[in-house]
Design a protein around this motif. Structure first.
Motif, mmCIF file in Angstrom:
data_model
loop_
_atom_site.group_PDB
_atom_site.id
_atom_site.type_symbol
_atom_site.label_atom_id
_atom_site.label_comp_id
_atom_site.label_asym_id
_atom_site.label_seq_id
_atom_site.Cartn_x
_atom_site.Cartn_y
_atom_site.Cartn_z
ATOM 1 N N THR A 1 0.837 -1.208 0.000
ATOM 2 C CA THR A 1 0.000 0.000 0.000
ATOM 3 C C THR A 1 0.866 1.250 0.000
ATOM 4 O O THR A 1 0.575 2.231 -0.697
ATOM 5 N N TRP B 1 0.906 4.482 -2.455
ATOM 6 C CA TRP B 1 0.726 5.845 -1.946
ATOM 7 C C TRP B 1 1.928 6.752 -2.218
ATOM 8 O O TRP B 1 1.803 7.979 -2.207
ATOM 9 N N ALA C 1 -3.734 8.025 -4.375
ATOM 10 C CA ALA C 1 -4.226 8.055 -2.999
ATOM 11 C C ALA C 1 -5.521 7.259 -2.856
ATOM 12 O O ALA C 1 -5.652 6.410 -1.967
ATOM 13 N N ARG C 2 -6.478 7.507 -3.740
ATOM 14 C CA ARG C 2 -7.758 6.817 -3.642
ATOM 15 C C ARG C 2 -7.619 5.341 -4.013
ATOM 16 O O ARG C 2 -8.240 4.472 -3.388
ATOM 17 N N LEU D 1 -6.169 3.519 -1.085
ATOM 18 C CA LEU D 1 -7.143 3.311 -0.011
ATOM 19 C C LEU D 1 -8.042 2.124 -0.334
ATOM 20 O O LEU D 1 -8.297 1.268 0.524
ATOM 21 N N ARG D 2 -8.528 2.054 -1.573
ATOM 22 C CA ARG D 2 -9.366 0.908 -1.964
ATOM 23 C C ARG D 2 -8.561 -0.392 -1.880
ATOM 24 O O ARG D 2 -9.080 -1.433 -1.469
ATOM 25 N N LEU E 1 -8.119 -1.482 1.815
ATOM 26 C CA LEU E 1 -9.375 -1.968 2.378
ATOM 27 C C LEU E 1 -9.672 -3.395 1.915
ATOM 28 O O LEU E 1 -10.105 -4.244 2.716
#
Length: 568
Positions: free
Chosen positions: A130, A134, A142-143, A146-147, A150
């Motif tokens: 991750t 990032w 960034a998005r 995040l996905r 998760l």
């Protein structure tokens, strides 16, 4: 415990954590030296349990070496060396540090002999990958990161639930063959398949990998999905359901790769496709098919990284262009990148004299030996599809299609060196596969270079290539957006969250200040009754407590007498 018995992946993990503290002029030595030290350390490990610890009356085996572990550990370290060389000019220290931790965690998973150690390295691998995403300069990093995290935290939670159930039922943490027919086995299988990129939970891969930097996507292509393949190999070999899951992955990846316009999304969907071949081989479960799955994982890491390097070089040298509609004619000014990318494309297509030819065909031969005619036929058809989307489409639209007038040079020398290194390995393994076969877990009697096999494969590739150019007008890329299966669960979840927030706002506006005052009053009264000085909260004298118990007991007896009536 000695230093030699520690997990070899710790060399990369500790080095990655310390990398930001190391002077910039020394970092190249660390980036290239740590993978070589790790490779030497893992080859010094004897077969069997090397390190054993006790934990809550359970036996932990953080280091256990066997042929499969050594095979994957070897290719992971080779990949981290090549990736480090390719990223030598990368100014973002966070990415380099995370990449080393990522690679070391994958090596740790390869040699973990118990599920707890495996899970620790597994989660560390998810967090490090991750950070690789990032640390990118891409606008959607960034998005997408995040996905990505998760989904992997969800996969880790499912995996942990299965592991807890397995340990409770068996009393053992040892990494061994599992039964997918039990609930713990099913949960573990689900967690592994999520990391392997199996649909319908595979969109994290093409969503996140293209948003990494030009060098970050190289590292991402190598470790996560292949570590899942490694653990599937050790725990679910011979599970028939994996045959059909693997075939679905194969054609799913082909379809979406053919529809894609983004060059790195093409290669990302191709990862799903190629991992499908490995999962299918694990499902077949015979020694030949398992050898094929392991050999193909080894070969895939090398040629997929080579393809990602060529795409990353184009991305860097063209100022961020990544759509096939914006590229073409680059062979004029990027000859070395074109040659290396083409070698990677031929290797993924299983062209003779490349690594894919001597690895992928073992899986099909394993299916044929078991009389699985439909499986063999599907794998052969899929090989033609691979040539269409990765063997021809990627190099054609990026390097040879309509000239866009771009004249970028080949990338800096470290990036060129990394591509030459991997291209050489792809050809060397294809020409002389015996060293790779010697690393496989079962004795190899398979001979790839027979007249019938070479002719059949060349015919398959020839007709696939002919179909591509005949259908070229229909395959010309346009600026489109491909919706993956995740649309069906991401959109409802967003709507559910929005609806929940709206309902909360309505309730807050309806209740208002009077409702809050009433709630506070109720809470105050409950506190007076149940608080430290309340009637039910303060200490009672022993005599009073005995009296209350006697009264309650008498009431219970009276109620029972009335309910049942007097004895006859």
């Amino acid at each position: 415990m000695t230093i030699e018995s520690l997990p070899p992946g710790l060399i990369l993990i500790v080095g990655g954590l310390l990398l930001p503290l190391i002077p910039a002029r020394v970092r190249p030595v660390v980036l290239l030296g740590l993978p070589l030290l790790t490779l030497a350390a893992l080859w010094r490990l004897p077969d069997g349990a090397v390190l054993t610890l006790s934990f809550l009356d359970l036996s932990l085996v953080p280091v256990k070496a066997d042929a499969v572990s050594r095979l994957f550990g070897t290719v992971f370290t080779l990949m981290s060396f090549a990736g480090g060389l390719f990223a030598l000019k990368q100014p973002r220290v966070l990415e380099l540090s995370a990449a080393l931790v990522y690679a070391g965690s994958a090596v740790g998973c390869a040699f973990a002999g118990d599920f707890l150690s495996l899970f620790v390295f597994w989660e560390l691998m998810a967090l490090a990958s991750t950070l690789v995403i990032w640390s990118s300069d891409q606008p959607g990093a960034a998005r997408a990161g995040l996905r990505y995290v998760l989904m992997h935290l969800l996969g880790g939670a499912v995996l942990m639930a299965g592991l807890v159930g397995h340990v409770a039922a068996s009393g053992s943490l040892a990494v061994a063959s599992l039964d997918p027919g039990t609930l713990p086995g099913l949960l573990i299988l689900g967690g592994l398949l999520l990391n392997a990129g199996a649909p319908p939970f595979s969109a994290w891969l093409p969503d996140a990998y293209p948003e990494a930097s030009y060098s970050g996507s190289v590292f991402l292509s190598a470790f996560t999905t292949k570590t899942a393949v490694l653990v599937l190999f050790k725990t679910f070999a011979g599970t028939e359901a994996l045959i059909w899951i693997g075939l679905f992955m194969v054609f799913y990846g082909i379809l979406y790769a053919l529809l894609e316009n983004d060059m790195r999304r093409i290669l990302s969907y191709s990862i799903i496709n190629q991992v499908g071949f490995m999962v299918c081989g694990i499902g077949i479960g015979t020694p030949l098919a398992l050898n094929g799955a392991a050999a193909h994982a080894f070969a895939h890491i090398l040629y997929k990284a080579l393809l990602m390097m060529s795409a990353g070089s184009v991305l860097l040298m063209t100022g961020g262009r990544r759509k096939c509609t914006d590229l073409g004619g680059l062979f004029h000014s990027m000859p070395l990148t074109t040659v290396c990318g083409t070698i990677g494309a031929l290797a993924i297509s299983a062209f003779p004299l490349t690594s894919g030819f001597v690895s992928k065909s073992m899986i099909g031969a394993g299916a044929a030996d078991q009389g699985m005619a439909w499986v063999w036929l599907a794998l052969e058809a899929a090989s033609a599809g691979v040539f269409l989307h990765a063997g021809i489409k990627f190099p054609w639209f990026v390097f040879f299609n309509r000239d866009q007038g771009l004249r970028p040079a080949d990338p800096p020398w470290p990036m060129q060196g990394a591509m030459i290194f991997l291209a050489t390995l792809c050809v060397a393994i294809g020409v002389w596969p015996q060293p790779l076969y010697a690393l496989l877990p079962f004795p190899v009697s398979y001979v790839p270079y027979t007249g019938s096999h070479v002719v059949a494969q060349l015919q398959l590739l020839l007709f696939a290539g002919l179909a591509f150019f005949v259908l070229l007008p229909q395959l010309q890329r346009t600026r489109t957006l491909s919706l993956d299966f995740d649309w069906f669960y991401r959109r409802p979840l967003v709507r559910l969250a929005q609806g929940t927030l709206a309902l909360g706002r309505v309730m807050s506006e309806t209740v208002g200040a009077p409702g809050l005052a009433r709630a506070k009053n109720v809470a105050h009264r409950l506190g007076l009754l149940h608080g430290p000085l309340g009637l039910l909260g303060r200490p009672w004298p022993t005599s009073l407590a005995v009296t209350v118990v006697l009264v309650l007991l008498g009431a219970a007896l009276l109620i029972a007498y009335i309910h049942q009536g007097p004895a006859p």
